[in-house]
Motif scaffolding. Structure first.
Motif, PDB file in Angstrom:
ATOM      1  N   ARG A   1       0.833  -1.192   0.000  1.00  0.00           N
ATOM      2  CA  ARG A   1       0.000   0.000   0.000  1.00  0.00           C
ATOM      3  C   ARG A   1       0.876   1.253   0.000  1.00  0.00           C
ATOM      4  NH1 ARG A   1      -5.005  -0.300   2.355  1.00  0.00           N
ATOM      5  NH2 ARG A   1      -4.587   1.646   3.478  1.00  0.00           N
ATOM      6  N   GLY A   2       0.262   2.374  -0.352  1.00  0.00           N
ATOM      7  CA  GLY A   2       1.001   3.622  -0.304  1.00  0.00           C
ATOM      8  C   GLY A   2       0.080   4.819  -0.167  1.00  0.00           C
ATOM      9  N   LYS A   3       0.643   5.915   0.316  1.00  0.00           N
ATOM     10  CA  LYS A   3      -0.098   7.165   0.455  1.00  0.00           C
ATOM     11  C   LYS A   3       0.515   8.234  -0.451  1.00  0.00           C
ATOM     12  CE  LYS A   3      -1.629  10.514   3.931  1.00  0.00           C
ATOM     13  NZ  LYS A   3      -1.646  10.868   5.373  1.00  0.00           N
ATOM     14  N   ASP A   4       1.762   8.591  -0.192  1.00  0.00           N
ATOM     15  CA  ASP A   4       2.505   9.513  -1.045  1.00  0.00           C
ATOM     16  C   ASP A   4       3.724   8.774  -1.577  1.00  0.00           C
ATOM     17  OD1 ASP A   4       0.759  11.639  -0.638  1.00  0.00           O
ATOM     18  OD2 ASP A   4       1.771  12.218   1.228  1.00  0.00           O
ATOM     19  N   PHE A   5       3.933   8.813  -2.897  1.00  0.00           N
ATOM     20  CA  PHE A   5       4.901   7.912  -3.504  1.00  0.00           C
ATOM     21  C   PHE A   5       5.161   8.303  -4.965  1.00  0.00           C
ATOM     22  CE2 PHE A   5       0.562   6.246  -3.549  1.00  0.00           C
ATOM     23  CZ  PHE A   5       0.301   6.266  -4.898  1.00  0.00           C
ATOM     24  N   THR A   6       6.131   7.632  -5.542  1.00  0.00           N
ATOM     25  CA  THR A   6       6.329   7.577  -6.990  1.00  0.00           C
ATOM     26  C   THR A   6       6.055   6.139  -7.422  1.00  0.00           C
ATOM     27  OG1 THR A   6       7.969   9.336  -7.028  1.00  0.00           O
ATOM     28  CG2 THR A   6       7.982   7.799  -8.879  1.00  0.00           C
ATOM     29  N   TYR A   7       5.284   5.969  -8.488  1.00  0.00           N
ATOM     30  CA  TYR A   7       4.897   4.639  -8.970  1.00  0.00           C
ATOM     31  C   TYR A   7       5.068   4.663 -10.483  1.00  0.00           C
ATOM     32  CZ  TYR A   7       1.848   0.456  -9.413  1.00  0.00           C
ATOM     33  OH  TYR A   7       1.339  -0.793  -9.677  1.00  0.00           O
ATOM     34  N   GLU A   8       5.807   3.682 -11.030  1.00  0.00           N
ATOM     35  CA  GLU A   8       6.119   3.734 -12.453  1.00  0.00           C
ATOM     36  C   GLU A   8       6.203   2.357 -13.077  1.00  0.00           C
ATOM     37  OE1 GLU A   8       9.880   5.652 -12.906  1.00  0.00           O
ATOM     38  OE2 GLU A   8      10.916   4.310 -11.519  1.00  0.00           O
ATOM     39  N   THR A   9       6.125   2.350 -14.417  1.00  0.00           N
ATOM     40  CA  THR A   9       6.226   1.108 -15.173  1.00  0.00           C
ATOM     41  C   THR A   9       6.587   1.410 -16.618  1.00  0.00           C
ATOM     42  OG1 THR A   9       5.073  -0.941 -15.779  1.00  0.00           O
ATOM     43  CG2 THR A   9       3.803   1.072 -15.895  1.00  0.00           C
ATOM     44  N   ASP A  10       7.139   0.400 -17.284  1.00  0.00           N
ATOM     45  CA  ASP A  10       7.237   0.383 -18.735  1.00  0.00           C
ATOM     46  C   ASP A  10       6.068  -0.453 -19.230  1.00  0.00           C
ATOM     47  OD1 ASP A  10       9.700   1.808 -18.851  1.00  0.00           O
ATOM     48  OD2 ASP A  10      10.736  -0.032 -18.236  1.00  0.00           O
ATOM     49  N   VAL A  11       5.241   0.113 -20.087  1.00  0.00           N
ATOM     50  CA  VAL A  11       4.023  -0.578 -20.509  1.00  0.00           C
ATOM     51  C   VAL A  11       3.921  -0.581 -22.030  1.00  0.00           C
ATOM     52  CG1 VAL A  11       2.677   1.545 -20.165  1.00  0.00           C
ATOM     53  CG2 VAL A  11       1.494  -0.654 -20.316  1.00  0.00           C
ATOM     54  N   LYS A  12       3.542  -1.721 -22.565  1.00  0.00           N
ATOM     55  CA  LYS A  12       3.328  -1.872 -23.996  1.00  0.00           C
ATOM     56  C   LYS A  12       1.875  -2.257 -24.239  1.00  0.00           C
ATOM     57  CE  LYS A  12       5.086  -5.474 -26.122  1.00  0.00           C
ATOM     58  NZ  LYS A  12       6.098  -6.371 -26.739  1.00  0.00           N
ATOM     59  N   ILE A  13       1.164  -1.429 -24.973  1.00  0.00           N
ATOM     60  CA  ILE A  13      -0.214  -1.719 -25.346  1.00  0.00           C
ATOM     61  C   ILE A  13      -0.178  -2.567 -26.605  1.00  0.00           C
ATOM     62  CG2 ILE A  13      -2.493  -0.733 -25.765  1.00  0.00           C
ATOM     63  CD1 ILE A  13      -1.233   0.128 -23.122  1.00  0.00           C
ATOM     64  N   GLY A  14      -0.995  -3.610 -26.666  1.00  0.00           N
ATOM     65  CA  GLY A  14      -1.012  -4.487 -27.826  1.00  0.00           C
ATOM     66  C   GLY A  14      -1.675  -3.838 -29.022  1.00  0.00           C
ATOM     67  N   ASN A  15      -2.523  -4.582 -29.709  1.00  0.00           N
ATOM     68  CA  ASN A  15      -3.137  -4.065 -30.933  1.00  0.00           C
ATOM     69  C   ASN A  15      -4.338  -3.167 -30.667  1.00  0.00           C
ATOM     70  OD1 ASN A  15      -4.719  -6.137 -29.973  1.00  0.00           O
ATOM     71  ND2 ASN A  15      -5.327  -6.859 -32.007  1.00  0.00           N
ATOM     72  N   GLN A  16      -4.772  -3.071 -29.410  1.00  0.00           N
ATOM     73  CA  GLN A  16      -5.914  -2.222 -29.075  1.00  0.00           C
ATOM     74  C   GLN A  16      -5.996  -2.062 -27.562  1.00  0.00           C
ATOM     75  OE1 GLN A  16      -9.175  -4.594 -30.632  1.00  0.00           O
ATOM     76  NE2 GLN A  16      -9.541  -5.510 -28.643  1.00  0.00           N
ATOM     77  N   GLY A  17      -6.905  -1.172 -27.125  1.00  0.00           N
ATOM     78  CA  GLY A  17      -7.217  -1.065 -25.705  1.00  0.00           C
ATOM     79  C   GLY A  17      -6.318  -0.130 -24.938  1.00  0.00           C
ATOM     80  N   ALA A  18      -6.313  -0.291 -23.630  1.00  0.00           N
ATOM     81  CA  ALA A  18      -5.588   0.591 -22.727  1.00  0.00           C
ATOM     82  C   ALA A  18      -4.996  -0.216 -21.583  1.00  0.00           C
ATOM     83  CB  ALA A  18      -6.529   1.667 -22.173  1.00  0.00           C
TER      84      ALA A  18
END
Length: 666
Positions: A544-561
Motif C-alpha cells: 500500500r502507499g499514500k505519497d509515492f512515486t509509482y512507475e512502469t514500462d508498458v506496452k499496449i497491444g493491438n488495441q485497448g488501454a
C-alpha cells in the motif's frame, strides 16, 4: 472519503519487500514438463529446425487472446528438447495475410542466394480465405527475419485449403521438395532455389473424400529396423475431423519416394496416435540423428474443443518430443514406433521400484503413492495364468475422479479412460474412452505413462501404439492406484518416478509482491506481466502507499488501454487509475468510487501499438501528477482517496507491464 478498513493500521509510506514466491507456470492445469506458451493461444508447431546446437520451435500463436485469432509465429529454443527458452514473436501478419503453418530449412549450399547456412522459412499466408505461400530468411541464426520482397512466391492456389509447406532437401535429385496440403490430397512441388517451385505430383489417400481436410503433411525417410540399406519413406498427415478418437488426429503411410512421386506400400493409413489430443505433429529438420530416427512434437489438443478448454491466461500445450522409428511388426508389416526422447529421463526424481508380484482385485499397494507429474513404467505378464479381464493404473485420483489407463485382456486393447477425469463441461464428447489394438509381445504387455497436470501420454509395448489425452482434474486429485478387475495378473516390474518441472523463475521485474489478479487473464512473460480482457481488469499487489512515486514500462497491444492502479481498496471498486489509451490516443487519469468511474483529466499523446512507453505517477496529499515518457502530462488535485494498494489495469485488449516499481515520497 473512501478508505479501506485497515488503512490506519499500516505505514502507507513504506513498501513491503518483494517475496520470491514462484507462481510462474504454476496455474491450475499448467503443464510442468510440456511446452506451453506463457500466455494466450497456441496451436500447430511450425518451423522446427536444429541449428548451431539449438532446437527451434515455432508455433501458431495469437498474442492478444486465449482463443484462435490472427495467426503469428511464436518462438522458443532448447538445447536438450526438454528445457525451453521463450523468444519474442518471430512473424506477424502483413499485407499478404496472417501467418499460417510452415517450415524452416538450413540452406547449406546457398541455393537461395541469402547466404551459406541461412535459415529459410516457407509458410502459408491467409487473407480472406485466399492462401498463398511466402518466404522469409534469417542470417543471424533465427534471431531476426527478413520477409522476401518477392512474396508471395506461390500464389496460384488450386484449392481454398492450400497450405502448410514442410520443405526438405532431396540429395538424390539435388532439389528441394515441398509437400502441401490441398483439401483432401497432398501436392508435391520441387525447387532448385526455394523461390521457384514446380508441381511434381499429388497423392490422394484412399479414405479421403470431399469432406476430408488434410493439414500439415510431412515426408521423410527412415531406416527399417535400424538398417540404412532398408530405407522407407513415411508420409504423415493430419485430419481436421474424422480421426480415430473423434475430431482431429494424425495418420501415416509407409512407402517409396523417387524425388517426385510418393507411392504407399498399401493404401490404408495407420494412426500415429489413438488419443484425441495429438495433432499437426511434425519433425525437426537438420537434427543430428535424422538419418537414424526423427523427433516429432505435436499440438496436444483437438479442434472439437480447443478454443474452450478450461485453462486460464494460456491455452494449449505441445506433446513431449517423441523419437520415431520404423520397425517390422509381429505380422511382418513395417510400422512407426515412438517413444519419449531419452533426454526426458533427466527430469526423473527418486525412483521407487516394485518387484514381481501377483495383483489381485480390490487391492492397491500404491495407496500411499501420489503425484501430479509422474512417470510409470510397468511390465505385466499376460499368459494362461492371467485371469484378470482388465488391469492397469488410475492416476490423478481423487474422491470423485480419476483417469484410468489399462489393458483389456478380453479385447486385446490398451485404453485411456477420461470419463471421470475432471472437467468436461466444455464438450459433450470429451469424457470418453480411447483405445488401441495391442497384442502381448512374448506374453508381456508394457506400459509407459507420462502424467502431467493436464495430460496423460501412454505408450504401449515399447511404443507400438500411443494414446494422448488432455485431462482437467482438481489440483488435489493426485492419487495413484494399481488395479486388476475380475481376476489376477502378474506385475513383472514397476518403476515410478516423480518428474521435475522444466520452468524457472518469472522475468517480471517489480519491487512489489503478492500480486493477485481480480479478474481478466494475467500471466508473466519474458516481456513482463501481461493482462488481457475485453473489460476493465485489475491485478493488485499486497503493498500500500499514500505519497509515492509509482512507475512502469508498458506496452499496449493491438488495441485497448493499460496503466497503473493506486490508492486502491482490495476490490478495485475504489481506486485511481492512470492509463495509456490507444484508441483515444491519450493519457487518462480516472477514478472509481464505490464502483462508479469518472475521468479526472486527459492528455493527448501519440500511442503506437506494440511500442513500449514509460508511465509514472507521483502523489503528494491531494496532488496527483502523471508523466508520460518523462514528460509531465497531467497535474491535478483530488481528495477522494488518500491511500491504498498498488495495482495494474487493462481494458479491451492486451497490455504488458515491466519494471513495475514504487518508491516512498521523500
Amino acid at each position: 472519503m473512501v478508505k479501506p478498513k485497515q488503512e490506519a493500521q499500516q505505514n502507507d509510506n513504506v513498501t513491503k519487500p518483494p517475496v520470491q514466491a514462484n507462481s510462474y507456470y504454476n496455474e491450475l492445469y499448467r503443464p510442468q514438463f510440456h511446452y506451453s506458451p506463457e500466455a494466450n493461444w497456441m496451436n500447430d508447431p511450425n518451423g522446427m529446425v536444429f541449428h548451431k546446437g539449438e532446437y527451434h520451435l515455432f508455433y501458431q500463436y495469437h498474442p492478444y487472446d486465449a482463443k484462435w485469432g490472427p495467426m503469428h509465429w511464436g518462438h522458443a529454443v532448447s538445447k536438450d528438447l526438454v528445457h525451453w527458452e521463450h523468444r519474442p514473436v518471430a512473424f506477424t501478419p502483413d499485407h499478404n495475410g496472417d501467418i499460417f503453418s510452415g517450415s524452416i530449412v538450413v540452406d547449406h549450399n546457398n541455393t537461395s542466394g541469402f547466404g551459406k547456412d541461412a535459415l529459410v522459412a516457407l509458410y502459408t499466408q491467409n487473407k480472406d480465405g485466399h492462401q498463398v505461400q511466402s518466404l522469409a530468411y534469417s542470417t543471424d541464426d533465427g534471431n531476426t527475419w527478413t520477409k522476401y520482397e518477392g512474396n508471395p512466391i506461390m500464389k496460384d492456389f488450386p484449392d481454398p485449403d492450400w497450405r502448410d509447406p514442410k520443405v526438405f532437401w532431396h540429395e538424390e535429385t539435388k532439389s528441394w521438395i515441398m509437400p502441401l496440403a490441398a483439401k483432401d490430397k497432398v501436392m508435391l512441388y520441387t525447387s532448385p532455389n526455394l523461390k521457384d517451385w514446380s508441381f511434381a505430383s499429388e497423392y490422394k489417400p484412399q479414405n479421403a473424400s470431399g469432406a476430408t481436410l488434410l493439414e500439415c503433411p510431412e515426408l521423410f525417410p527412415l531406416p527399417v529396423d535400424g538398417e540404412k540399406d532398408k530405407q522407407k519413406w513415411v508420409l504423415t498427415t493430419s485430419l481436421g475431423d474424422g480421426a480415430i478418437a473423434g475430431g482431429s488426429g494424425m495418420e501415416y503411410y509407409v512407402g517409396t519416394f523417387d524425388g517426385k512421386t510418393f507411392t504407399p506400400d498399401k493404401p490404408e493409413a495407420e494412426w500415429i496416435d489413438y488419443g484425441a489430443d495429438f495433432y499437426a505433429g511434425v519433425t525437426w529438420e537438420n537434427a543430428p540423428n535424422n538419418d537414424q530416427y526423427r523427433t516429432m512434437i505435436a499440438w496436444m489438443s483437438n479442434w472439437k474443443y480447443a478454443n474452450d478448454t478450461p485453462t486460464s491466461a494460456w491455452r494449449s500445450a505441445m506433446t513431449v518430443p517423441r523419437k520415431l522409428e520404423l520397425k517390422t511388426s509381429q505380422n511382418g508389416e513395417v510400422k512407426l514406433v515412438q517413444s519419449p526422447i531419452q533426454e526426458l529421463e533427466t527430469l526423473r526424481g527418486k525412483e521407487k521400484s516394485y518387484p514381481s508380484q501377483v495383483i489381485k482385485p480390490n487391492t492397491n499397494f500404491l495407496a500411499n503413492a501420489k503425484g501430479d507429474t509422474v512417470e510409470l513404467v510397468a511390465d505385466f505378464k499376460v499368459d494362461e495364468m492371467t485371469t484378470s479381464k482388465a488391469f492397469g493404473f488410475r492416476v490423478r485420483k481423487g474422491d470423485d475422479q480419476a483417469t484410468s489407463i489399462g489393458y483389456n485382456n478380453e479385447k486385446k486393447t490398451i485404453y485411456l479412460d477420461r470419463s471421470f477425469s475432471g472437467e468436461s463441461y466444455f464438450n459433450d464428447q470429451f469424457a470418453k474412452v480411447h483405445e488401441a489394438p495391442l497384442e502381448p509381445v512374448d506374453g508381456h504387455v508394457k506400459m509407459r505413462i507420462l502424467v502431467d497436470r493436464s495430460s496423460v501420454e501412454l505408450f504401449g509395448n515399447d511404443g507400438q501404439v500411443s494414446i494422448t489425452d488432455q485431462i482437467f482434474p482438481k489440483g488435489s486429485s493426485d492419487g495413484i492406484e494399481l488395479f486388476s478387475s475380475d481376476g489376477d495378473v502378474t506385475l513383472e516390474s514397476l518403476h515410478v518416478y516423480p518428474l521435475n518441472r522444466i520452468w524457472g523463475n518469472s522475468l517480471f521485474h517489480s519491487n512489489l509482491s503478492g500480486w493477485e489478479a481480480l479478474n481478466g487473464r494475467w500471466a508473466d512473460t519474458i516481456s513482463g506481466t501481461q493482462g488481457s480482457d475485453t473489460v476493465d481488469s485489475f491485478k493488485l499487489a499486497d503493498s500500500r502507499g499514500k505519497d509515492f512515486t509509482y512507475e512502469t514500462d508498458v506496452k499496449i497491444g493491438n488495441q485497448g488501454a493499460g496503466g497503473l492502479v493506486f490508492r486502491s481498496d482490495k476490490t478495485a471498486k475504489n481506486a485511481y487509475v492512470a492509463t495509456i489509451d490507444q484508441p483515444g490516443q491519450m493519457v487518462k487519469l480516472w477514478k472509481k468510487v464505490d464502483g462508479e468511474a469518472s475521468i479526472l483529466a486527459t492528455y493527448p499523446a501519440k500511442i503506437d501499438p506494440e511500442t513500449t512507453n514509460h508511465l509514472k505517477v507521483t502523489t503528494e496529499g491531494k496532488e496527483i501528477k502523471v508523466h508520460f515518457n518523462d514528460q509531465l502530462a497531467i497535474r491535478t488535485k483530488d481528495n477522494s482517496l488518500s491511500s491504498g494498494y498498488f495495482g495494474l489495469n487493462v481494458w479491451n485488449g492486451t497490455s504488458t507491464f515491466q519494471n513495475v516499481n514504487t518508491y516512498p515520497k521523500k
